[in-house]
Design an enzyme around this catalytic site. Structure first.
Site, mmCIF file in Angstrom:
data_model
loop_
_atom_site.group_PDB
_atom_site.id
_atom_site.type_symbol
_atom_site.label_atom_id
_atom_site.label_comp_id
_atom_site.label_asym_id
_atom_site.label_seq_id
_atom_site.Cartn_x
_atom_site.Cartn_y
_atom_site.Cartn_z
ATOM 1 N N HIS A 182 17.130 -40.687 25.702
ATOM 2 C CA HIS A 182 16.410 -40.714 24.423
ATOM 3 C C HIS A 182 17.078 -41.658 23.431
ATOM 4 O O HIS A 182 16.939 -41.481 22.219
ATOM 5 C CB HIS A 182 16.338 -39.315 23.804
ATOM 6 C CG HIS A 182 15.327 -38.410 24.450
ATOM 7 N ND1 HIS A 182 15.454 -37.951 25.728
ATOM 8 C CD2 HIS A 182 14.161 -37.893 23.986
ATOM 9 C CE1 HIS A 182 14.422 -37.176 26.024
ATOM 10 N NE2 HIS A 182 13.619 -37.118 24.982
ATOM 11 N N GLU B 5 1.334 -40.293 28.076
ATOM 12 C CA GLU B 5 1.565 -41.609 27.481
ATOM 13 C C GLU B 5 0.593 -42.660 27.995
ATOM 14 O O GLU B 5 0.187 -43.560 27.253
ATOM 15 C CB GLU B 5 3.012 -42.068 27.709
ATOM 16 C CG GLU B 5 4.018 -41.492 26.712
ATOM 17 C CD GLU B 5 4.483 -40.086 27.054
ATOM 18 O OE1 GLU B 5 4.156 -39.616 28.175
ATOM 19 O OE2 GLU B 5 5.156 -39.458 26.224
#
Lengths: 325, 340
Positions: free
Chosen positions: A130, A61
Site C-alpha cells: 500500500h 477495479e
C-alpha cells in the site's frame, strides 16, 4: 486573498471546481460517496453533487476503470478513483492496454477525456502493498499522461487541467502529503499539464524532484546553502508531458543534475531525465549525473525501516555534494 | 479422446417475424459468410497479415442481434469481430482495407483485424484482451443512461471470457447500476483448443453465472437467425425501457479453427459434422418453406458476391498508409509528443 488549506482539502476543492463547471464530470470509486474516501479527500462532494454524480462502486477495479473508459468515449468526463495506486496492478489492462491504446488503434475515432486519481507512495507505514510509488509504470506506456502534484495549489490547478484534457490522465496524489498545507488563492485555478516549476533558484546544481520529494529537496537546498552550494530546485509536476525545456535550461546554467525519486531505482523517471540531459546538455556538464532514489527493494512497514530507505534530506544533500565535487 | 458435443434438437416453433425482417436476417448471414470466406482466402494468400479470427458458422448471432438494434445503439466486440462490425453497417471495403493494412481501412490500418472500430456506426471497438470490453461496455451504457438518449449497449464475447475476472466484475456492476446493456455470449463450445466445459464449473458458462448475478438470462440456439433476433429484440427492448441488463448465451459452433490457419483438428469429426449440418445458412430452406420468392434470395446472394469481390479488389488496390500515420493520434491533439 490566499487561504491555507491541506492537500487533502485541495482534492475536494479541485473536484468540486470541475464538477460545478461541467455537468458531464462524474466521480466514481470505492467509498468516494458517503464515506468521503478512505483518506477523506472526497468528503462533502456527495452532499453537494448527489448520488448520481458521486457514486460508490463495488471493489471491482476493472469495472471502475471500464465504466470510466466507456463513459469517456461516449460523452462523459469521468473521474475514477483507484483507492491505492498499488491497486492499479489489478486493473492495469484497462489502463495500459485499453485506455492508452484505443485512440491510436482507432486512428482518432475514440477520445478518452478521463482522469484516474489515486493515492500513491510511501511514508505512512502501510508496508509493501500500500506504499508503492508507481508513476513510472504509467510513464512507460505511450498514450497516458502522468501528473503528480507536490502542494495544494498545484494539485487544484493541475487537476483542473487533467479533467479538461481530452486524453487519459493518471493523477497521483502522494498520500503522505494529504495533511500538509499550502496557500491557495480564491477563485478558479487552472494550470497547464507538462509544465515544471522552478521552486528555488540556484546556480551550482539542479535538483529535479516530484511530489513528496519536492519539500525534501527544498530542505536539502537549505542545508546545501549553509555549505556554500547554491541549488536550484525544480518541481517536475508531470512526467508526461515532460517539461524537458525547463530541465535542460536549468542544467545549462548549473552544469550539474541530481534527480530525487521516491520510486525504487531501476527505470525510475530520473533515468529518463538523466538520459535526456546526457544527450542534450552533455557539453554543459561539470559533474556526474546523480540519482537519489529508494533502493531497488519493496518498501518495509516499520517506521524505522521505511525512513531508512526513502530518500532523506541527508541523502539528497550527499547526492548534490557528490555532483558538485 | 474428446467427447463430441452435439447441438440441441431444432425447435419447430415458428416465430412471428415479418418477411422483410427475415430477408434482412438472411442478407446479413450471407454477407457475413461471404466476407469471412474471403478473409480466410486472403489470409492464406498472405494478404491479410498477422492474425485473423473468423465467425464462420456463427454468423446468425451477429446478424440476429444487429438486426434488432437501433442505429444509434452501441456494440462492443472481440478480436473475432469482423461479423459484428459488418452487421452494424460498416462497409465491406473499409473492413477489408483494415485487414489488408491499407489506408482505406476503417482505422487507417492502425487497428487491424482484431481492432475494427467505426464510431459513426456505433461500433465502439473490437478488443483483443479477453473480457476487458465487457467492463468498458458498461461505461457506454452508463453514459447513455445519464445522457438520457435511450441508447442500448450490446457486448459480444466468447465462452472463454466467462472464466476471467472482468466478466464477473462486469456482470455484478451492470446489475447493481441497472445498466441498459445486453451481454451476448457466443458459446461455440471451444475456447481456443480446449472445450469450455472441461474448465468451467457450471453447465452454461454465461447464463448460469448471469442468473447468479441477477441478470435476465436467456439461452438460445445461436445458429437460428429468427431465434437470436427474437431474444435480442426482447432483451434490447427491456434494456431500453429501463429493465436493466440481460445475458444471452447463444449456442453455436465455429466451422474453422480458432485463428489464422488453425484447421481445428483437435475437435471430434462427428461433432464438426453435426454442427455443420446446422449451418446458419440453412435459414434459406426455412425462408423457401415459408413461401418466400427464391429470386429474392438469389438477388441477396448475388449482391453479396458482387460486394465482396468489389471490396476485395478495392482493398488490394488501395494505397498503403502514409508512414506519417504511425506518428498520429496518440493524443487528442493528433500528435505523439511526450515532451516539449
Amino acid at each position: 486573498m490566499a487561504e491555507l488549506i491541506t492537500y487533502r482539502d485541495a482534492v475536494k476543492r479541485a473536484i468540486a471546481q470541475e464538477m460545478r463547471r461541467d455537468d458531464s464530470v462524474y466521480l466514481i470509486g470505492e467509498d468516494v460517496g458517503d464515506a468521503g474516501g478512505v483518506f477523506k479527500a472526497t468528503k462533502g462532494l456527495l452532499d453537494e453533487f448527489g448520488p448520481v454524480r458521486v457514486r460508490d462502486t463495488p471493489i471491482s477495479e476493472e469495472a471502475i476503470l471500464g465504466a470510466a473508459m466507456g463513459a469517456a468515449m461516449t460523452g462523459l468526463r469521468p473521474i475514477a478513483e483507484i483507492m491505492f495506486s498499488d491497486f492499479l496492478a489489478t486493473c492495469w489492462d484497462l489502463v495500459a492496454v485499453e485506455m492508452a491504446k484505443t485512440r491510436y488503434m482507432t486512428d482518432g475515432q475514440v477520445t478518452l477525456p478521463l482522469v484516474i486519481r489515486t493515492a500513491n507512495g510511501g511514508g505512512l507505514r502501510f508496508g509493501a502493498q500500500h506504499s508503492q510509488a508507481v508513476e513510472n509504470w504509467a510513464m512507460a506506456v505511450p498514450g497516458l499522461k502522468v501528473v503528480a502534484p507536490s502542494n495544494p495549489h498545484d494539485l487544484i490547478g493541475l487537476f483542473a487541467a487533467a479533467v479538461r484534457d481530452d486524453d487519459p490522465v493518471l493523477f497521483f496524489e502522494q498520500k503522505s502529503l494529504y495533511p500538509t498545507k499550502g496557500h491557495v488563492e480564491e477563485g478558479e485555478i487552472v494550470e497547464e499539464l507538462g509544465t515544471a516549476k522552478i521552486v528555488r533558484s540556484g546556480t551550482d546544481v539542479t535538483i529535479v524532484a516530484l511530489a513528496s520529494m519536492v519539500r525534501r529537496a527544498e530542505q536539502a537546498a537549505d542545508e546545501l546553502a549553509e555549505q556554500g552550494i547554491s541549488a536550484e530546485v525544480i518541481d517536475l509536476r508531470s512526467l508526461v508531458p515532460l517539461d524537458a525545456t525547463t530541465i535542460i535550461e536549468s542544467v545549462v546554467k548549473t552544469s550539474r543534475l541530481v534527480t530525487v525519486e521516491e520510486n525504487p531505482r531501476l527505470c525510475g523517471w530520473g533515468s529518463e531525465v538523466v538520459s535526456l540531459v546526457a544527450e542534450e546538455a552533455f557539453w554543459h556538464l561539470d559533474g556526474p549525473l546523480t540519482r537519489v532514489t529508494t533502493p531497488h527493494i519493496p518498501l518495509p512497514s516499520a517506521d524505522a525501516l521505511e525512513d531508512e530507505v526513502l530518500p532523506s534530506v541527508q541523502r539528497i544533500v550527499d547526492g548534490c555534494v557528490k555532483a558538485v565535487s | 479422446m474428446v467427447q463430441a458435443r452435439f447441438p440441441e434438437p431444432v425447435s419447430d416453433e415458428l416465430l412471428d417475424i415479418e418477411d422483410k425482417t427475415r430477408l434482412e436476417l438472411y442478407r446479413q448471414v450471407v454477407r457475413l459468410r461471404r466476407f469471412e470466406e474471403r478473409a480466410y482466402r486472403l489470409f492464406m494468400d498472405g494478404l491479410v497479415k498477422g492474425t485473423s479470427h473468423l465467425s464462420l458458422g456463427m454468423e446468425a448471432i451477429a446478424a440476429g442481434v444487429a438486426t434488432a438494434m437501433r442505429e444509434d445503439d452501441y456494440t462492443f466486440c472481440t478480436y473475432r469481430g469482423h461479423a459484428h462490425t459488418l452487421a452494424r453497417g460498416v462497409p465491406m471495403d473499409a473492413v477489408m482495407g483494415e485487414l489488408l493494412g491499407r489506408q482505406s481501412g476503417v482505422c487507417g490500418g492502425k487497428g487491424g483485424s482484431m481492432h475494427l472500430t467505426s464510431v459513426e456506426h456505433g461500433v465502439m471497438g473490437s478488443y483483443a484482451i479477453i473480457g476487458a470490453h465487457l467492463v468498458i461496455a458498461n461505461g457506454a451504457a452508463w453514459s447513455a443512461s445519464e445522457r438520457g438518449t435511450g441508447q442500448v449497449t450490446v457486448a459480444f464475447f466468447g465462452d472463454g471470457a466467462t472464466n476471467i475476472g472482468a466478466f464477473h466484475e462486469a456482470l455484478n456492476f451492470a446489475k447493481v447500476w441497472e445498466l441498459p446493456i445486453v451481454f451476448v455470449c457466443e458459446n461455440n463450445l471451444w475456447m481456443e483448443y480446449t472445450p469450455i466445459d472441461s474448465v468451467t464449473a457450471v453447465e452454461h458458462p454465461a447464463a448460469d453465472r448471469a442468473s447468479a448475478y441477477g441478470l435476465e438470462s436467456i439461452i438460445v440456439d445461436g445458429n437460428d437467425p429468427d431465434a437470436v433476433y427474437d431474444v435480442a429484440s426482447r432483451a434490447i427492448g427491456r434494456a431500453r425501457s429501463g429493465g436493466g441488463p440481460s445475458m444471452i448465451e447463444a449456442k453455436t459452433y465455429r466451422h474453422g479453427g480458432h485463428s489464422r490457419a488453425d484447421p481445428g483438428t483437435y475437435r471430434p469429426e462427428e461433432e464438426v459434422e453435426a454442427w455443420k449440418a446446422r449451418d446458419p445458412l440453412g435459414y434459406r430452406d426455412r425462408l423457401l418453406a415459408l413461401g418466400m420468392d427464391e429470386a429474392e434470395l438469389v438477388a441477396i446472394e448475388d449482391e453479396a458476391d458482387a460486394d465482396i469481390d468489389a471490396a476485395s479488389e478495392a482493398a488490394k488496390a488501395a494505397p498503403l498508409p502514409d508512414l506519417e500515420a504511425a506518428y498520429t493520434n496518440v493524443w487528442a491533439d493528433g500528435g505523439w509528443s511526450w515532451r516539449n
